[in-house]
Scaffold this active site. Structure first.
Site, mmCIF file in Angstrom:
data_model
loop_
_atom_site.group_PDB
_atom_site.id
_atom_site.type_symbol
_atom_site.label_atom_id
_atom_site.label_comp_id
_atom_site.label_asym_id
_atom_site.label_seq_id
_atom_site.Cartn_x
_atom_site.Cartn_y
_atom_site.Cartn_z
ATOM 1 N N THR A 554 -6.740 -2.026 5.479
ATOM 2 C CA THR A 554 -5.322 -2.359 5.513
ATOM 3 C C THR A 554 -4.798 -2.737 4.716
ATOM 4 O O THR A 554 -5.316 -3.261 3.838
ATOM 5 C CB THR A 554 -5.368 -2.771 7.203
ATOM 6 O OG1 THR A 554 -5.253 -3.885 7.039
ATOM 7 C CG2 THR A 554 -6.070 -2.647 8.320
ATOM 8 N N VAL A 608 -7.416 -4.935 -7.997
ATOM 9 C CA VAL A 608 -6.831 -4.156 -9.100
ATOM 10 C C VAL A 608 -7.421 -3.437 -9.901
ATOM 11 O O VAL A 608 -9.262 -3.753 -9.849
ATOM 12 C CB VAL A 608 -6.901 -5.648 -10.102
ATOM 13 C CG1 VAL A 608 -6.004 -5.357 -11.249
ATOM 14 C CG2 VAL A 608 -6.042 -6.947 -9.561
ATOM 15 N N LEU A 612 -12.014 0.759 -10.461
ATOM 16 C CA LEU A 612 -12.980 -0.036 -11.814
ATOM 17 C C LEU A 612 -12.857 -1.769 -11.651
ATOM 18 O O LEU A 612 -12.283 -2.433 -10.895
ATOM 19 C CB LEU A 612 -11.745 -0.005 -12.587
ATOM 20 C CG LEU A 612 -10.890 1.350 -12.884
ATOM 21 C CD1 LEU A 612 -9.824 1.443 -13.661
ATOM 22 C CD2 LEU A 612 -11.622 2.061 -13.700
ATOM 23 N N GLU A 666 1.283 2.727 -1.438
ATOM 24 C CA GLU A 666 0.793 2.403 -0.491
ATOM 25 C C GLU A 666 2.080 2.970 0.568
ATOM 26 O O GLU A 666 2.957 3.217 0.147
ATOM 27 C CB GLU A 666 1.795 1.067 -0.905
ATOM 28 C CG GLU A 666 1.595 -0.496 -2.072
ATOM 29 C CD GLU A 666 -0.204 -0.808 -1.241
ATOM 30 O OE1 GLU A 666 0.191 -1.580 -0.487
ATOM 31 O OE2 GLU A 666 -1.043 -1.036 -1.952
ATOM 32 N N ASP A 677 3.957 -4.428 -6.536
ATOM 33 C CA ASP A 677 2.636 -4.622 -6.479
ATOM 34 C C ASP A 677 2.121 -4.541 -7.839
ATOM 35 O O ASP A 677 0.583 -5.010 -7.620
ATOM 36 C CB ASP A 677 2.419 -3.014 -6.154
ATOM 37 C CG ASP A 677 0.690 -2.072 -6.023
ATOM 38 O OD1 ASP A 677 0.138 -3.250 -5.130
ATOM 39 O OD2 ASP A 677 0.137 -1.796 -6.872
ATOM 40 N N LYS A 681 -0.399 -7.661 -8.639
ATOM 41 C CA LYS A 681 -1.922 -7.521 -9.810
ATOM 42 C C LYS A 681 -2.190 -8.839 -10.815
ATOM 43 O O LYS A 681 -3.344 -8.750 -11.035
ATOM 44 C CB LYS A 681 -2.570 -5.585 -9.703
ATOM 45 C CG LYS A 681 -2.574 -5.274 -9.024
ATOM 46 C CD LYS A 681 -2.334 -3.039 -9.427
ATOM 47 C CE LYS A 681 -3.249 -2.697 -8.013
ATOM 48 N NZ LYS A 681 -2.277 -1.150 -8.266
ATOM 49 N N GLY A 796 -6.590 5.677 -5.540
ATOM 50 C CA GLY A 796 -6.801 6.804 -4.944
ATOM 51 C C GLY A 796 -8.380 6.388 -4.045
ATOM 52 O O GLY A 796 -8.651 5.477 -3.987
#
Ligand code: ADP
Ligand code: ASP
Ligand code: MG
Length: 814
Positions: A554, A608, A612, A666, A677, A681, A796
């Site tokens: 969430t 982050v 990746l 988001e 955002d 990160k 994604g």
């Protein structure tokens, strides 16, 4: 001769008794002694009836009625009509006596051990009579023999001690003359030298059979029960338990002493001396070879042969300065318990002379405490010894195996397995024979302890992971789908058995202790109950599964506040929600600390760069001693998409809308567009590099107009974007004229972080960043000129889900 014993379940009803008959019929050319238990559950009914009667509670009659009904029905079903009436009248007259005995207890309001034995004996007396009549009527050459005439004991009602001299002589005498193929005997009952009825203790029918087997030098003793042998752990609690094909007497004895109820512990003693093998067989699967217990059976070098547990244990501890160096304290302590006939299940290794600690049955605890306090009355009054401490409701789990003594590290492995699973160990003991290692734990941890120990010692390293997934939107649904697809591979290649036990969205939650079917989770969730955050946590905690993982998909601040509770219960947390790790430094630090303290990883790789491996790489750099000097990154998949797609032939509004529709932003797009955002990160990367930083320490060079940032709904936000279209076009044109591309860049250097839109010239690492890709450059002590670069899809649902998946697998390999 062969001795066979059929337990309660094997003779619980006419259908099962017919199975027993078939087994007996199939035993060719053998004379047999067949010992039977009471019909399953009848002993408990009799004991409950006695207790109620002695408490002057008339409801004892309900139990009597049930006992009567079951036996009468069995006679009607098993015995042919012509001989039924004789059998019925015998049982009915016995039932009358039973009722009179119970009435006696009711009237006096008391139950002596002697009367209790009389009452409880009817279970075996009825069953053996009915079964012998049935066998005769089926044409088997059977005769009924009352064990009370063979087995002679002392007067210790409830658990009498056998006089082997008299008993053996009686058995030899009877069996040497017996001409019938089958002698059918009641288990459990015996009589004292002066003719009183006695019993051999709960589960004692096994013992009856062993006594007869030893006295008659039987070829084999077969214990027929409801499981196919002795298992590596109680199969009712540990699904993965396996049958042990062969085992030594000593190992079997140790396992049964520590609770493997399949064999009553004293059973082995009589047959051991004569090396008579014991087979444990399943009445409901007679072809199954089961377990063979015999001499010199060293288990082919296997160390741990089984794990067992005994419940309802109390720890009794005596301690005080007055115990040091004073001889005779232990002697007085143990003598006190012995005089009161209290058996000690376990003596723990005392680390100092300062204390003695033993495990005894809960039922004995009060009596024991009183007696010990009385023995040491003087020392207690003079404060040299403290009154005895009693801790009830505990359980002993034990690892058992003959070869354990020659192997180092088993106890370490045992205790670290328990520790990793947050099972608190109250006391430890290792038998002098080194055939067992036992730990005393809390009752509520038993299932988890048995299963995790079983996994460690018997399951070829297959590790079960139990997932509790909150949030099944884009990312969550993809995650569940990926697990479904990979389940087989994970099990076969990575030895991970990943099960999803709980799923919740904001409306509903559902749990299935055996794992929710991932083909059908939507349906299951539809039928779930209303979501309650606290209720979800409570359920996860009370299930108390080993290797539990809470997965947060969430973006909710409330959910992120629950992590500490999970970690404190040794439940790992995997999250793509950035809120916790970018909250106050103190909170971030506390969560990391809890993860360490409770052995429960807290992983957030997807915070982050989605899937990746950025945080993981950073962790490896730091762990190997490298130091991060500078980080430069494009970390917003959504902003990258926006600025890669935006140009003079499309509006900024439409581009942002498109990003939202494709799941790149988001739920609240201002979080991305405002740069918050990205701030979160870079904050997380700075913290993971070892720096103490707060979000307010980060400089944010916002490109959105104040008005857009201050909107309080998505509609208003999108409206405001339309209004400022010409400003956005101006930004684009300036960059284009300078032959640059717009990138939203995050940077961390010299302990300071900043984020903002930059014009990136051709040739720069960031210039050719496509679509929603992310890139991070780490400049470190080792990567000085040429940074370590990680680049790829950074947003994604699919890649985020796979990042979460990777974290789960990391925990599996932890
Ligand atoms: P019976 O009535 O036939 O004497 P019990 O109920 O006394 O049967 O013993 C059989 C039960 O023992 C099994 O159903 C199982 O639940 C339990 N048990 C406990 N530990 C073990 C073990 N290690 N292997 C097999 N069974 C076990
Ligand atoms: N019927 C007795 C009991 O339930 C003895 C036995 O079944 O072994 O304890
Ligand atoms: Mg039994």
């Amino acid at each position: 001769m062969k001795v066979l014993k059929f337990g309660g379940t094997s003779v619980a009803n006419p259908e099962n008794i017919n199975k027993v008959k078939s087994i007996l019929k199939s035993q060719k050319n053998h004379s047999m002694a067949v010992v039977v238990s009471a019909f399953g559950g009848v002993t408990d009914l009799l004991l409950n009836a006695s207790k109620r009667a002695s408490e002057q509670d008339v409801s004892y009659k309900n139990f009597v009625k049930e006992i009567e009904d079951r036996h009468i029905a069995a006679i009607r079903e098993l015995i042919p009509v012509k001989s039924q009436s004789a059998a019925l009248s015998k049982v009915k007259s016995d039932l009358n006596v039973l009722e009179t005995l119970l009435e006696g207890a009711f009237l006096i309001g008391e139950l002596t051990p002697k009367l209790s034995d009389k009452i409880v004996s009817y279970g075996e007396l009825f069953s053996s009579f009915i079964i012998s009549e049935f066998l005769k009527s089926e044409g088997l050459d059977a005769i009924f023999k009352d064990s009370r005439q063979l087995i002679i004991t002392d007067n210790n009602f409830g658990k009498a001690t056998v006089d082997f001299k008299l008993t053996n002589a009686n058995c030899e005498n009877f069996f040497s003359k017996n001409k019938h193929g089958i002698a059918l005997l009641p288990g459990f009952v015996a009589s004292s030298k002066n003719g009183d009825l006695t019993t051999l203790g709960r589960g004692g029918s096994d013992y009856t059979a062993a006594i007869i087997a030893a006295a008659t030098n039987a070829d084999i003793l077969e214990i027929w029960t409801d499981v196919s042998g002795m298992y590596t752990a109680n199969p009712k609690l540990v699904k993965q338990a396996k049958c042990v094909a062969s085992i030594s007497y000593q190992e079997a004895m140790e396992l049964s002493h520590f609770g493997a109820k399949v064999l009553y512990p004293p059973t082995i003693q009589p047959v051991l001396g004569k090396a008579i093998p014991i087979a444990i067989k399943n009445t409901f699967d007679p072809e199954n070879p089961g377990t063979l217990i015999s001499q010199n059976n060293n288990g082919n070098g296997k160390t741990v042969r089984g794990i067992s547990h005994v419940g309802n244990i109390s720890l009794l501890s005596l301690e005080g300065p007055g115990m040091i160096g004073i001889p005779g304290i232990s002697k007085r302590f143990f003598e006190t318990l012995s005089v009161k006939n209290i058996s000690i299940v376990l003596i723990t290794q005392a680390s100092s002379e300062h204390s003695i600690c033993v495990g005894i049955a809960d039922d004995d605890a009060d009596l024991a405490a009183e007696a010990v306090n009385e023995t040491f009355e003087y020392e207690i009054a003079s404060k040299r010894i403290k009154p005895v401490m009693v801790e009830k409701d505990l359980t002993i789990v034990a690892l058992v195996g003959d070869n354990m003594k020659s192997h180092q590290g088993l106890s370490g492995k045992m205790f670290s397995t328990l520790g990793k699973n947050n099972v608190n160990i109250r006391a430890i003991a290792q038998g002098a024979s080194e055939r067992n290692i036992s730990a005393v734990i809390k009752k509520e941890d038993v299932k988890k302890a048995l299963n995790s120990l079983h996994e460690t010692f018997f399951e070829e390293n297959i590790k079960q992971l139990n997932l509790f997934v909150m949030g099944v939107g884009n990312v969550g649904a993809k995650f569940l789908e990926q697990i479904r697809q990979q389940k087989k591979y994970l099990k076969e290649e990575l030895k991970l058995n990943v099960r999803v036990i709980g799923i919740s969205n904001s409306k509903k939650m559902v749990f299935d202790e055996n794992g929710i079917s991932l083909k059908d989770w939507k349906n299951a969730l539809d039928q779930g109950v209303r979501t309650e955050m606290e209720g979800f946590f409570e359920k996860v905690r009370s299930l108390n599964f080993r290797n539990s993982i809470f997965v947060d998909n969430t973006a909710s601040a409330d959910v992120s506040k629950s992590y500490a509770n999970y970690l404190k219960n040794s439940i790992s947390v995997v999250t793509c929600n950035k809120i916790a790790s970018s909250s106050d430094f103190a909170n971030y630090k506390a969560l990391k600390q809890l993860a360490k303290e409770y052995n429960a990883p807290y992983l957030f790789e997807t915070n982050v760069g989605a899937g990746l491996p950025i945080i993981d790489t950073l962790k490896h750099l730091i762990a190997s001693g490298d130091k991060v000097r500078k980080i430069q990154a494009v970390l917003s998949g959504s902003l990258n998409f926006v600025f890669n797609t935006f140009n003079d032939s499309i509006t900024f509004h439409d581009v942002v809308k498109q990003a939202q529709d494709q799941g790149y932003t988001e739920p609240d797009p201002t979080i991305d567009l405002s740069g918050v955002d990205v701030m979160r990160k870079i904050l997380i990367l700075a913290r993971e590099s070892g720096h103490q930083l707060e979000i307010d320490d980060i400089e944010n060079d916002a490109f959105l107009p104040e008005e857009s940032l201050e909107t309080n709904s998505n509609e208003a936000f999108f409206e405001s974007l339309k209004k400022y279209e010409s400003d956005f076009q101006k930004m684009y044109k300036q960059a284009k004229d300078a032959d640059c591309k717009l990138k939203y860049v995050a940077q961390f250097e010299d302990g300071k972080a900043k984020v903002g839109l930059q014009q990136i010239p051709k040739g720069h690492d960031f210039y050719n960043l496509e679509g929603s890709d992310n890139i991070v450059l780490f400049y470190t002590d080792r990567y000085v000129e040429q940074p370590l670069i990680i680049k790829g899809a950074g947003a994604g649902a699919d890649v985020t889900a796979s990042g979460i998946f990777a974290d789960v697998v990391r925990i599996g390999n932890f």
